[in-house]
Motif scaffolding. Sequence first.
Motif, short mmCIF file in Angstrom:
data_model
loop_
_atom_site.label_atom_id
_atom_site.label_comp_id
_atom_site.label_asym_id
_atom_site.label_seq_id
_atom_site.Cartn_x
_atom_site.Cartn_y
_atom_site.Cartn_z
N ASP A 179 0.81 -1.22 0.00
CA ASP A 179 0.00 0.00 0.00
C ASP A 179 0.85 1.27 0.00
N ASN A 180 2.17 1.12 0.07
CA ASN A 180 3.04 2.30 0.12
C ASN A 180 3.35 2.75 -1.30
N MET A 181 2.81 3.85 -1.69
CA MET A 181 2.93 4.32 -3.08
C MET A 181 4.20 5.15 -3.25
N THR A 190 2.04 -3.89 -9.80
CA THR A 190 2.26 -5.24 -10.30
C THR A 190 1.83 -6.31 -9.30
N ARG A 191 1.72 -5.94 -8.02
CA ARG A 191 1.34 -6.93 -7.00
C ARG A 191 0.08 -6.55 -6.23
N GLY A 192 -0.46 -5.37 -6.50
CA GLY A 192 -1.76 -5.03 -5.92
C GLY A 192 -1.70 -4.54 -4.49
N ARG A 193 -2.89 -4.41 -3.91
CA ARG A 193 -3.03 -3.89 -2.56
C ARG A 193 -2.51 -4.89 -1.53
N GLU A 194 -2.10 -4.35 -0.41
CA GLU A 194 -1.55 -5.20 0.65
C GLU A 194 -2.64 -6.00 1.36
N ARG A 195 -2.38 -7.29 1.55
CA ARG A 195 -3.27 -8.13 2.35
C ARG A 195 -2.43 -9.14 3.12
N SER A 196 -2.94 -9.50 4.27
CA SER A 196 -2.22 -10.38 5.19
C SER A 196 -2.84 -11.77 5.19
N ARG A 197 -1.99 -12.73 5.44
CA ARG A 197 -2.40 -14.13 5.42
C ARG A 197 -2.87 -14.57 6.81
N ASP A 198 -3.83 -15.46 6.83
CA ASP A 198 -4.36 -16.02 8.07
C ASP A 198 -3.20 -16.59 8.91
#
Length: 482
Positions: A179-181, A190-198
């Motif tokens: 998410d850091n632009m 190229t990798r999209g928005r930040e998301r965290s894994r369970d």
Amino acid sequence: MEKVIDENKQGTSLQLEQKQDNTKKLFIESYGCQMNFSDSEIVASILSNEGYNTTDKLEEADLVLVNTCSIRDKAEQTVRKRLNQYNQMKTKNPGMKVGVLGCMAERLKAKFLEEEKIVDMVVGPDAYKDLPNLLKDVEEGRDAINVILSKDETYGDISPVRLQSNGVTAFVSITRGCDNMCTFCVVPFTRGRERSRDPQSIIEEITDLKQRGFKEITLLGQNVDSYLWYGGGLKKDYEKATEMQKATAVDFAQLLEQCATMFPKMRFRFSTSNPQDMHIEVIEVIARHENICKYIHLPVQSGSTRILQEMNRQHTREEYIALVDKIYELIPEISLSQDMITGFPTETEEDHQDTLSLMKHVRYDFGYMFAYSERPGTLAARKLEDDVPEETKKRRLTEIIDVQREIGLERMQRFLGKTVEVLIEKTSKRSEVEWSGRNSQNTTVIFPKENYNVGDFVMVEITDCTSATLIGKPVGYSSMQE
């Protein structure tokens, strides 16, 4: 000791354990960051279930995949040369199919198929589960492309196949996207928005690795310090979470603590950190646990606050220095490394001197240093003129490398006469009778093999060093040895 990435170096070709019933051959190469190498393990796992065993012989492959990097133009040019080599091989093996994966696939999309016509398949970082369908499209003569970015794909349900594994160290991805632009960077595109894994899936993967004899895990993500799991959803949507979700949320400090506590005989590393997101709780967890390695890769990019603002880095020079000072206060034995870009648009000699002075204050053990390379699609490419002459970039880069080399050697010499814990990873490149491993500070250590084995935790007395390697003699097993 500086570590300067050689972007001309050929990517790593990977192997995995073979399934007896598989009849097709997959050749896969990876370029760029650790995330790409981790993603290739996911791809190999998916294709293993589709009848493919990997091979290190290009000429016998039915399917050739290259996992690509877009961070610099030089990296893309290296991949293009490799694709041309693939296509020369296709003339000898007309049935061979070639696909591009990863960030370069995401950036160029259909251009690979429509304009360059050098590949059969284009697959973005969030579309690897679609590989079986894309292979059918190829076989049936249709364009095979999927570069759709996902808001929730983490591949947490895929058990990666460990490629080219030493059986000792492994990567475990915990976040995807960013998410850091930063104005110079293509990763968010190229990798999209930040998301965290369970976190449960992370613990299960580490448990499996421990049962298989692995001894060290690197928790991996574009920005691990901003890890935040609250039952699903993007980090940016956290404010919309329910009170129950917020009450049970897991941040990076908690995840790191959980890993270190649950697996006391395994070592843990992590990469990469963003200074704005590294909080005191993370530093305290590292200090508290012996099995969390005393090493942090802490990219800064520039020592000038003005240039940091132009880069849209969310920290100043002063804030970065304050963070580093706190890290050294709580973990005196820590080693730090950096990413540095010189010659960013509008950079002056004063800005450059700010970078050199920051390096002398922080005293990095090593670093990854580059001259600025304009990347299409980034804000810097759209809004800023690449106005620093190439000769000036080269001269400043040389000065940065020289400072890092001098400081790095001094940092290496601090280990002389001390005894350090080393996890044996492989036979040393310089001698068949010596082991090679790393200490907690991520420094390579070589020493006589004697009766030790790969995967052993050994205490080594350091007797000599080069600018990149510690040399010593083993004095017994460490307390980590089971």
